[in-house]
Design an enzyme around this catalytic site. Sequence first.
Site, PDB file in Angstrom:
ATOM      1  N   CYS A   1      48.704  16.484  88.723  1.00 31.14           N
ATOM      2  CA  CYS A   1      48.033  15.842  87.579  1.00 31.14           C
ATOM      3  C   CYS A   1      49.017  15.174  86.619  1.00 31.14           C
ATOM      4  O   CYS A   1      48.596  14.415  85.742  1.00 31.14           O
ATOM      5  CB  CYS A   1      47.192  16.859  86.818  1.00 31.14           C
ATOM      6  N   ASN A  44      37.976  15.989  86.200  1.00 25.15           N
ATOM      7  CA  ASN A  44      39.430  15.961  86.370  1.00 25.15           C
ATOM      8  C   ASN A  44      39.754  15.134  87.614  1.00 25.15           C
ATOM      9  O   ASN A  44      39.440  15.546  88.730  1.00 25.15           O
ATOM     10  CB  ASN A  44      39.938  17.403  86.515  1.00 25.15           C
ATOM     11  N   HIS A  61      45.959  14.122  79.887  1.00 26.11           N
ATOM     12  CA  HIS A  61      45.324  14.411  81.180  1.00 26.11           C
ATOM     13  C   HIS A  61      43.996  15.127  80.916  1.00 26.11           C
ATOM     14  O   HIS A  61      43.898  15.976  80.033  1.00 26.11           O
ATOM     15  CB  HIS A  61      46.243  15.280  82.032  1.00 26.11           C
TER      16      HIS A  61
HETATM   17  N1  ACO Z   1      29.741  28.556  86.641  1.00 29.98           N
HETATM   18  C1  ACO Z   1      29.420  29.727  86.093  1.00 29.98           C
HETATM   19  N2  ACO Z   1      30.304  30.717  85.930  1.00 29.98           N
HETATM   20  C2  ACO Z   1      31.559  30.511  86.346  1.00 29.98           C
HETATM   21  C3  ACO Z   1      31.969  29.286  86.927  1.00 29.98           C
HETATM   22  C4  ACO Z   1      30.997  28.299  87.076  1.00 29.98           C
HETATM   23  N3  ACO Z   1      31.275  27.098  87.619  1.00 29.98           N
HETATM   24  N4  ACO Z   1      33.281  29.352  87.230  1.00 29.98           N
HETATM   25  C5  ACO Z   1      33.708  30.580  86.852  1.00 29.98           C
HETATM   26  N5  ACO Z   1      32.661  31.280  86.312  1.00 29.98           N
HETATM   27  C6  ACO Z   1      32.656  32.635  85.784  1.00 29.98           C
HETATM   28  C7  ACO Z   1      33.795  33.475  86.325  1.00 29.98           C
HETATM   29  O1  ACO Z   1      33.447  34.047  87.567  1.00 29.98           O
HETATM   30  C8  ACO Z   1      33.960  34.494  85.221  1.00 29.98           C
HETATM   31  O2  ACO Z   1      32.959  35.481  85.385  1.00 29.98           O
HETATM   32  P1  ACO Z   1      33.301  37.032  85.091  1.00 29.98           P
HETATM   33  O3  ACO Z   1      33.673  37.055  83.637  1.00 29.98           O
HETATM   34  O4  ACO Z   1      32.033  37.693  85.418  1.00 29.98           O
HETATM   35  O5  ACO Z   1      34.450  37.347  85.982  1.00 29.98           O
HETATM   36  C9  ACO Z   1      33.634  33.703  83.960  1.00 29.98           C
HETATM   37  O6  ACO Z   1      32.893  32.561  84.384  1.00 29.98           O
HETATM   38  C10 ACO Z   1      34.852  33.231  83.203  1.00 29.98           C
HETATM   39  O7  ACO Z   1      35.751  32.636  84.134  1.00 29.98           O
HETATM   40  P2  ACO Z   1      37.187  32.154  83.714  1.00 29.98           P
HETATM   41  O8  ACO Z   1      37.935  31.696  84.910  1.00 29.98           O
HETATM   42  O9  ACO Z   1      37.803  33.219  82.859  1.00 29.98           O
HETATM   43  O10 ACO Z   1      36.787  30.907  82.788  1.00 29.98           O
HETATM   44  P3  ACO Z   1      37.697  30.009  81.908  1.00 29.98           P
HETATM   45  O11 ACO Z   1      37.170  30.008  80.544  1.00 29.98           O
HETATM   46  O12 ACO Z   1      39.154  30.299  82.102  1.00 29.98           O
HETATM   47  O13 ACO Z   1      37.413  28.546  82.518  1.00 29.98           O
HETATM   48  C11 ACO Z   1      38.508  26.910  83.907  1.00 29.98           C
HETATM   49  C12 ACO Z   1      37.776  28.270  83.856  1.00 29.98           C
HETATM   50  C13 ACO Z   1      37.527  25.856  83.503  1.00 29.98           C
HETATM   51  C14 ACO Z   1      38.967  26.683  85.338  1.00 29.98           C
HETATM   52  C15 ACO Z   1      39.724  26.923  82.948  1.00 29.98           C
HETATM   53  O14 ACO Z   1      40.474  28.104  83.148  1.00 29.98           O
HETATM   54  C16 ACO Z   1      40.646  25.729  83.121  1.00 29.98           C
HETATM   55  O15 ACO Z   1      40.309  24.621  82.762  1.00 29.98           O
HETATM   56  N6  ACO Z   1      41.911  25.921  83.592  1.00 29.98           N
HETATM   57  C17 ACO Z   1      42.937  24.912  83.634  1.00 29.98           C
HETATM   58  C18 ACO Z   1      42.703  23.782  84.608  1.00 29.98           C
HETATM   59  C19 ACO Z   1      43.899  22.831  84.590  1.00 29.98           C
HETATM   60  O16 ACO Z   1      44.457  22.506  83.571  1.00 29.98           O
HETATM   61  N7  ACO Z   1      44.384  22.413  85.725  1.00 29.98           N
HETATM   62  C20 ACO Z   1      45.622  21.621  85.713  1.00 29.98           C
HETATM   63  C21 ACO Z   1      45.494  20.355  86.299  1.00 29.98           C
HETATM   64  S1  ACO Z   1      44.704  20.363  87.870  1.00 29.98           S
HETATM   65  C22 ACO Z   1      45.858  19.837  89.062  1.00 29.98           C
HETATM   66  O17 ACO Z   1      47.039  19.756  88.857  1.00 29.98           O
HETATM   67  C23 ACO Z   1      45.308  19.602  90.440  1.00 29.98           C
END
Ligand code: ACO
Length: 336
Positions: free
Chosen positions: A114, A287, A257
């Site tokens: 990214c 993304n 990004h």
């Molecule tokens: N729908 C419903 N619930 C979900 C979903 C979904 N799509 N996805 C996860 N959950 C649930 C999980 O299972 C978890 O449930 P639990 O509490 O019962 O275990 C709960 O939601 C919370 O999950 P988290 O992973 O803790 O959620 P978070 O707030 O961290 O959001 C996300 C997840 C959106 C992926 C976030 O962590 C994020 O944006 N991370 C960074 C992404 C990024 O910057 N990537 C870099 C670039 S990408 C690249 O280089 C290719």
Amino acid sequence: MQKSACIIGMGRYLPERILTNADLEKMVDTSDEWIYTRTGMKARRIAAEDEFPSTMGAKAAINALEEAQIGADEVDLIICATLTPDYIFPSTACLIQEQIGAKNASAFDFQAACTGFVYALSIAKAFVESGVHKNVLLVATEKLSSIIDYTDRTTCVLFGDGAAAAVISSEKSPGVNLKINRVFQGADGALADRLILPGGGSRVPPSIESVERGDHFLKMEGKEVFKHAVRKMKDVSVQAVEENGFELADISYLVSHQANVRIINAVAERCQIPKEKVKMTIEKYGNTSASSIGLCLCDMQEKSELKDGDHLLLCAFGAGLTWGATVLSVEGEDNG
Ligand code: ACO
């Protein structure tokens, strides 16, 4: 006197098909409410079966060349930033070179996930300002839908497809020019496994077992990546602003990004950049990895938001882990 490298033309290509949160609700156990509040996404584009990073990238490149008012035969080098190349080899850059008829250009791919667009600016700037090349074509293009497991709700809601291109040159164009100030970037390979496509390379070649294990799909430790993204993007953004001789108050827009609205807002808050200066395309495109900053810039251009004297802070973060930032200074005519 050394000439500064400027972006003199930009272009994009977005596939037609739109995958909405409502569509995803029918595919996995998720909800529009969860996706929108946790990520800021409502929709993302998905490439057709016969669309590939090279074909999307070529369309974006043609648009960028048109805007720069230069012919494909005037391109000296094509740099393609992608983590979803058409093939491991030959490079997607070579396929684009053939498709656009850039017969005088050399071409290569590189991979900073990214952070691709920001890393690519530093490469293009170095080639242009050293006098090695006059016109460099940067193409960021991704078909992320090809490496996403659409049964995994933790990743499948996040990513979309699309391409953005920029012409970087030592000669200014009659229109809008975006001067590329010094680019700052970093990496931390110790955290490589936090965001990874384990299969398909020489370490885990394709096999029945690797396919059954799902090794050819993107894996991400979202929470961990989130933490590092905020910290590193804030630090490198402040460095890019200050070491380029600006103050944070000089920044007209933050063009980050587009991985998560909460990450972007956290970086903006820590850099004391007010909300109205923060550019977002995440709601409609999701993304798109290397393409996202270029798509955001194209969106601004379409809305005639690039004005003479503006300074745009670009920052990115991605797999590797990698990160980078720079400031683009708008010079030339208003594009309004
Ligand atoms: N729908 C419903 N619930 C979900 C979903 C979904 N799509 N996805 C996860 N959950 C649930 C999980 O299972 C978890 O449930 P639990 O509490 O019962 O275990 C709960 O939601 C919370 O999950 P988290 O992973 O803790 O959620 P978070 O707030 O961290 O959001 C996300 C997840 C959106 C992926 C976030 O962590 C994020 O944006 N991370 C960074 C992404 C990024 O910057 N990537 C870099 C670039 S990408 C690249 O280089 C290719």
